[in-house]
Design an enzyme around this catalytic site. Structure first.
Site, PDB file in Angstrom:
ATOM      1  CE1 TYR A 201      -2.252   3.299   2.630  1.00  6.83           C
ATOM      2  CE2 TYR A 201      -3.546   2.721   0.696  1.00  6.83           C
ATOM      3  CZ  TYR A 201      -3.273   3.586   1.750  1.00  6.83           C
ATOM      4  OH  TYR A 201      -4.032   4.721   1.911  1.00  6.83           O
TER       5      TYR A 201
ATOM      6  CG  ASP B 223       6.035   3.665   0.162  1.00  6.03           C
ATOM      7  OD1 ASP B 223       4.813   3.449  -0.046  1.00  6.03           O
ATOM      8  OD2 ASP B 223       6.446   4.373   1.101  1.00  6.03           O
TER       9      ASP B 223
ATOM     10  CE  LYS C 172       3.008   4.682   7.810  1.00  5.38           C
ATOM     11  NZ  LYS C 172       1.640   4.735   8.355  1.00  5.38           N
TER      12      LYS C 172
HETATM   13  P1  KE4 Z   1      -0.337   8.426   4.506  1.00  2.00           P
HETATM   14  O1  KE4 Z   1      -0.958   9.119   3.327  1.00  2.00           O
HETATM   15  O2  KE4 Z   1      -1.364   7.582   5.286  1.00  2.00           O
HETATM   16  O3  KE4 Z   1       0.458   9.360   5.419  1.00  2.00           O
HETATM   17  O4  KE4 Z   1       0.782   7.374   3.983  1.00  2.00           O
HETATM   18  C1  KE4 Z   1       0.398   6.440   3.016  1.00  2.00           C
HETATM   19  C2  KE4 Z   1       1.365   5.263   3.062  1.00  2.00           C
HETATM   20  C3  KE4 Z   1       2.343   5.168   2.097  1.00  2.00           C
HETATM   21  N1  KE4 Z   1       3.232   4.137   2.096  1.00  2.00           N
HETATM   22  C4  KE4 Z   1       3.190   3.187   3.055  1.00  2.00           C
HETATM   23  C5  KE4 Z   1       4.185   2.071   3.022  1.00  2.00           C
HETATM   24  C6  KE4 Z   1       2.210   3.246   4.080  1.00  2.00           C
HETATM   25  O5  KE4 Z   1       2.180   2.278   5.034  1.00  2.00           O
HETATM   26  C7  KE4 Z   1       1.282   4.300   4.096  1.00  2.00           C
HETATM   27  C8  KE4 Z   1       0.192   4.416   5.145  1.00  2.00           C
HETATM   28  N2  KE4 Z   1       0.132   3.365   6.117  1.00  2.00           N
HETATM   29  C9  KE4 Z   1      -1.168   3.160   6.702  1.00  2.00           C
HETATM   30  C10 KE4 Z   1      -1.121   1.955   7.637  1.00  2.00           C
HETATM   31  N3  KE4 Z   1      -0.624   0.787   7.046  1.00  2.00           N
HETATM   32  C11 KE4 Z   1      -1.646   4.383   7.449  1.00  2.00           C
HETATM   33  C12 KE4 Z   1      -2.842   4.159   8.330  1.00  2.00           C
HETATM   34  C13 KE4 Z   1      -4.115   4.652   7.693  1.00  2.00           C
HETATM   35  O6  KE4 Z   1      -4.293   4.466   6.476  1.00  2.00           O
HETATM   36  O7  KE4 Z   1      -4.922   5.215   8.454  1.00  2.00           O
END
Ligand code: KE4
Length: 422
Positions: free
Chosen positions: A138, A233, A261
């Site tokens: 993701y 990523d 993060k």
């Molecule tokens: P954000 O747009 O949520 O800040 O980041 C997206 C993203 C991009 N790349 C990786 C590897 C990620 O894990 C994420 C977001 N992670 C999720 C949890 N697995 C965030 C939690 C959520 O979606 O509320």
């Protein structure tokens, strides 16, 4: 009425991000009002040992004094200028010191924005449209990345969400994670049309799945020979699995890296960066447009910089990794004592556990076939014992520097008790 029903009256789905709604585990989500160190406090005054850590950012533990002080001091001088400030330069220098492949960087406000911008940069820099991603990874919710595999291995992608135009999905090829042959085949079929490959170097969105030997090397070699850009990523793995991220663990240099993060320390901040020649294509130096009102926000930069200064201290990752290994070893032992099949993984302060006897777990279909019902029972059993794991069988877990022997042992005592009920 409940906090959740009140929220649902005004917030879509009652949450501002879907995974928080507990759809993956059942029941209503807990509303929190505070946190400190390794512990969350709910609205009804209960305390939970936290293994979500806001999905990764809180690697120091909640309300670390150095971060709180930096935020308070900065915000007193001003919240946002929409103009350069030296805090942006300072955190950029710190990131490059910790992740040397990032020769130039651009700060943004979310991981989604970072990966979306990196994809556009790769397409603009190469003049090519097609991208490769992997099933189970993701990368945020931008259109080109909400794509699942088509019917055949090399058929063009199909949207994984309504609202994503099919004509856009056709440019995304989704391959099985850790499938080296599929990567070689895809480059054989599309190589010269590929702008980039984007991959989680350790996958954390299909629970935790590490790369098999040769997988990342193959991506590096194939991208180099085809003139495609390799994007790691590291929004999740950056500063999480090691000081230099997953790329330092595997000694592979991507062309671009996305971060999020931890880099914001709990405030909205993320970044993309890498080779200077590629980043020169980003506006204003180059033609690829990207922008953001709050990009490089000084308060977020202060939180991120204070966090990176702490993770850079001697012994930080040795201690974090040791507590994480202690946790997963204890979970394995508790499962084994209860006759429950459990696969576990850990790297630095990141871990995963999957209720399956198919070990080791290296593919998305293994995670999808795992015992999700048993996970749900375990999740709620541990919640009742005051331990808060991610409310989804497809998420990784996170240990912070504030998780000491007391927190780990309390968790493992609870796990021993709950495993016996599964
Ligand atoms: P954000 O747009 O949520 O800040 O980041 C997206 C993203 C991009 N790349 C990786 C590897 C990620 O894990 C994420 C977001 N992670 C999720 C949890 N697995 C965030 C939690 C959520 O979606 O509320």
């Amino acid at each position: 009425m409940s906090h959740f029903s009140d929220a649902r009256n005004v917030i879509a789905g009652g949450v501002n991000s879907p995974v928080r709604a507990f759809a993956g585990v059942g029941g209503e989500p807990i509303f929190f009002k505070g946190a400190n160190g390794a512990v969350l406090e709910s609205e009804d005054g209960r305390h939970y040992i936290d293994y979500v850590g806001s999905w990764g950012p809180m690697i120091l533990g909640h309300c670390h004094p150095a971060v709180v002080d930096a935020v308070v001091e900065t915000v007193k001088s001003g919240m946002s200028y929409g103009a350069p400030c030296i805090l942006e330069t300072r955190i950029a220098e710190k990131i490059r010191e910790l992740v040397p492949s990032i020769e130039r960087i651009r700060m943004v406000s979310s991981g989604t924005e970072a990966t979306m911008s990196a994809i556009r940069l790769a397409r603009g820099h190469t003049g090519r449209d097609k991208i490769v991603k992997f099933e189970g990874c993701y990368h945020g919710h931008s259109d080109s990345l909400l794509i699942k595999a088509g019917s055949g291995a090399l058929t063009l992608g199909v949207p994984s969400s309504p609202g994503v135009p099919a004509v856009l999905a056709e440019h995304t090829i989704t391959l099985p994670y850790n499938d080296i042959d599929a990567v070689v085949e895809a480059f054989g079929a599309f190589g010269d049309d590929l702008a980039c490959v984007i991959v989680e170097p350790i996958a954390g969105n299909m629970n935790m799945v590490p790369p098999i030997p040769g997988f990342l090397d193959t991506l590096r070699e194939q991208c180099t020979s085809a003139g495609a850009i390799l994007i790691f990523d590291e929004v999740m793995t950056g500063f999480r699995v090691a000081k230099g991220g997953a790329q330092s663990l595997f000694d592979i240099e991507p062309d671009l890296t996305t971060l999020g993060k931890i880099v914001g320390g709990g405030m909205p901040a993320a970044a993309f960066g890498g080779r200077a020649d590629i980043m020169a294509s980003i506006a204003p130096d180059g033609p690829v447009y990207q922008a953001g009102t709050l990009s490089g926000n000084p308060v977020a930069m202060a939180a991120g910089l204070a966090t990176l200064e702490q993770v850079d201290r001697s012994g930080f990752y040795e201690s974090l990794g040791s507590h994480t290994q202690q946790l997963v070893a204890g979970l394995s032992a508790a499962a084994s004592n209860a006759g429950v099949s459990l696969a576990t993984e850990s790297a630095g302060g990141m871990f995963g556990f999957v209720f399956t006897d198919a070990q080791p777990v290296r593919r998305f279909d293994q995670v999808a076939a795992a015992d999700i019902d048993r996970f749900k029972l375990f999740f709620h059993g541990m919640l009742a014992e005051g331990v808060y794991f991610a409310p989804s069988a497809f998420e990784a877990g996170f240990v912070s520097a504030a998780h000491g022997d007391a927190e780990i042992n309390k968790t493992l005592d609870a796990a021993q008790k709950v495993m016996a009920t599964l």
